[in-house]
Design an enzyme around this catalytic site. Structure first.
Site, PDB file in Angstrom:
ATOM      1  N   ARG A 271      -2.332  11.342  -1.553  1.00 24.40           N
ATOM      2  CA  ARG A 271      -1.021  10.365  -0.683  1.00 24.40           C
ATOM      3  C   ARG A 271      -0.694  10.726   0.288  1.00 24.40           C
ATOM      4  O   ARG A 271      -0.810  10.426   1.649  1.00 24.40           O
ATOM      5  CB  ARG A 271      -0.222  10.304  -1.782  1.00 24.40           C
ATOM      6  CG  ARG A 271      -0.938   8.986  -2.615  1.00 24.40           C
ATOM      7  CD  ARG A 271       0.788   8.424  -3.664  1.00 24.40           C
ATOM      8  NE  ARG A 271       1.744   8.311  -2.490  1.00 24.40           N
ATOM      9  CZ  ARG A 271       3.008   7.999  -3.962  1.00 24.40           C
ATOM     10  NH1 ARG A 271       3.137   8.767  -4.914  1.00 24.40           N
ATOM     11  NH2 ARG A 271       3.760   7.679  -3.184  1.00 24.40           N
TER      12      ARG A 271
ATOM     13  N   LYS B 188     -11.081   2.091   4.425  1.00 20.45           N
ATOM     14  CA  LYS B 188     -11.391   0.862   4.309  1.00 20.45           C
ATOM     15  C   LYS B 188     -12.352   0.248   5.658  1.00 20.45           C
ATOM     16  O   LYS B 188     -12.581   0.730   6.226  1.00 20.45           O
ATOM     17  CB  LYS B 188      -9.866   0.299   4.591  1.00 20.45           C
ATOM     18  CG  LYS B 188      -9.045   0.741   3.830  1.00 20.45           C
ATOM     19  CD  LYS B 188      -7.184   0.025   3.963  1.00 20.45           C
ATOM     20  CE  LYS B 188      -6.032  -0.053   2.460  1.00 20.45           C
ATOM     21  NZ  LYS B 188      -5.335  -0.853   3.350  1.00 20.45           N
TER      22      LYS B 188
ATOM     23  N   ASN C  98      -4.685  -0.222   8.229  1.00 18.79           N
ATOM     24  CA  ASN C  98      -4.370   1.086   8.200  1.00 18.79           C
ATOM     25  C   ASN C  98      -5.108   2.175   7.797  1.00 18.79           C
ATOM     26  O   ASN C  98      -5.011   3.611   6.945  1.00 18.79           O
ATOM     27  CB  ASN C  98      -3.490   1.279   7.159  1.00 18.79           C
ATOM     28  CG  ASN C  98      -2.982   1.410   5.722  1.00 18.79           C
ATOM     29  OD1 ASN C  98      -4.425   1.349   4.950  1.00 18.79           O
ATOM     30  ND2 ASN C  98      -2.423   1.399   4.934  1.00 18.79           N
TER      31      ASN C  98
ATOM     32  N   HIS D  66      -7.497   4.137   1.361  1.00 21.99           N
ATOM     33  CA  HIS D  66      -6.389   3.700   0.477  1.00 21.99           C
ATOM     34  C   HIS D  66      -6.183   4.448  -0.409  1.00 21.99           C
ATOM     35  O   HIS D  66      -7.240   4.748  -1.059  1.00 21.99           O
ATOM     36  CB  HIS D  66      -6.812   2.541  -0.233  1.00 21.99           C
ATOM     37  CG  HIS D  66      -6.281   2.147  -1.689  1.00 21.99           C
ATOM     38  ND1 HIS D  66      -4.992   1.233  -1.840  1.00 21.99           N
ATOM     39  CD2 HIS D  66      -6.882   2.583  -3.261  1.00 21.99           C
ATOM     40  CE1 HIS D  66      -4.670   1.676  -3.332  1.00 21.99           C
ATOM     41  NE2 HIS D  66      -6.009   2.369  -3.736  1.00 21.99           N
TER      42      HIS D  66
ATOM     43  N   ARG E 106      -3.492   8.451   8.875  1.00 29.09           N
ATOM     44  CA  ARG E 106      -3.724   6.874   8.939  1.00 29.09           C
ATOM     45  C   ARG E 106      -3.109   6.843  10.144  1.00 29.09           C
ATOM     46  O   ARG E 106      -2.805   6.393  10.808  1.00 29.09           O
ATOM     47  CB  ARG E 106      -2.401   5.958   7.770  1.00 29.09           C
ATOM     48  CG  ARG E 106      -3.410   6.068   6.350  1.00 29.09           C
ATOM     49  CD  ARG E 106      -2.076   5.562   5.646  1.00 29.09           C
ATOM     50  NE  ARG E 106      -2.230   4.762   4.450  1.00 29.09           N
ATOM     51  CZ  ARG E 106      -1.850   4.122   3.155  1.00 29.09           C
ATOM     52  NH1 ARG E 106      -0.487   4.747   2.803  1.00 29.09           N
ATOM     53  NH2 ARG E 106      -2.865   4.006   2.580  1.00 29.09           N
TER      54      ARG E 106
END
Length: 285
Positions: free
Chosen positions: A207, A127, A237, A240, A227
């Site tokens: 994830r 991000k 964070n 993604h 994160r």
């Protein structure tokens, strides 16, 4: 006296199998809003469609409406009252691979360097907060050390229209506007990931490496996650990841419409790709 220009509808209303096949034969990306007669189409996104169409252009981006009860091909979507969008992408085969790369330029669009992968893939985004702090290379090294292969990567700034469509399943949330604004605030690094081993679980593995969406929770529960190390607070964070294979299918179709892989292969014909946009109760963004 000049002739009056014909008004062109933003969305084609598909009511027959013949019109369905004709609409999906259009070159470029076709987005179909599937709805129930008793529920109606998803009207709140019409203005968003208009913005996206203006930015991308009408030649390669098409929008359509289709009532599930009218078409046998949409039988599996009947009886559901939820936003459902199908993505169909057809590549212009008139261009050779060399010509296509040339038309995009050296640092061209999202598919300039994307061909295909025979492995199951997922989408990862570093991000703007992490990119802005110069952490891209560090995160990429950690991704590779964790056993992921990077099929392609691209750094670019997303548009508001892209992000509103990307996160449309979260449009009713209080943090929606803040999330969209953040994702458009600067460059992001977009990655298509796969794994040398256990490719079927690539989305779940990514994830796990990201950790909980709230960096404070991540630092408490998974201090080694990305994160926990690079995020500050939601939505800042750092990274993604697609929720699952279905979400990866939708997100890759939106951000890399020319990409194909084992999981994202066409179903109806050699030229056709389909993606479904389900609502998401889980926040993994």
């Amino acid at each position: 006296m000049g002739s009056k220009k014909k008004e062109i509808a933003l969305q084609v209303n598909i009511s027959t199998q013949e019109l369905w096949e004709e609409t999906l034969s259009s070159k470029g990306l076709t987005v179909v809003d599937v709805y129930q007669g008793w529920c109606g189409p998803c009207k709140p996104v019409v203005s968003l469609f208009q913005k996206v169409r203006i930015e991308v252009g009408p030649d390669l981006l098409h929008f359509a409406l289709a009532e599930a009860d009218c078409l046998d091909v949409l039988e599996k979507y009947r009886g559901k009252c939820e936003p459902t969008f199908l993505f169909y992408a057809i590549k212009d085969e008139a261009l050779s691979e060399d010509e296509e790369r040339s038309s995009h330029g050296k640092d061209g669009g999202p598919d300039a360097d994307v061909a295909s992968s025979e492995k199951t893939c997922t989408l990862a985004i570093i991000k703007p907060d992490a990119v802005g702090h110069g952490k891209t290379d560090e995160i990429i090294v950690k991704i590779q050390e964790a056993g992921f292969d990077i099929v392609t990567s691209e750094e670019r700034t997303m548009t508001e229209a892209e992000m509103r469509l990307f996160y449309q399943h979260r449009a009713g949330e209080e943090a929606f506007e803040k999330l969209v604004h953040h994702m458009c605030s600067g460059p992001s690094c977009l990655l298509i990931l796969t794994r040398t081993e256990d490719t079927e679980d690539v989305a779940a593995a990514w994830r796990a490496l990201m950790g909980p969406s709230d960096p404070h929770v991540a630092r408490r529960e998974q201090p080694d996650s990305l994160r926990a190390q690079y995020g500050s607070e939601a939505p800042f964070n750092a990274v993604h990841g697609s929720r699952d294979a279905e979400a990866a299918r939708r997100e890759l179709a939106l951000l890399f419409p020319g990409f194909t892989s084992a999981e994202h292969a066409p179903e109806a014909s050699p030229e056709l790709e389909e993606g479904v946009v389900p609502p998401s109760p889980e926040d993994v963004h």
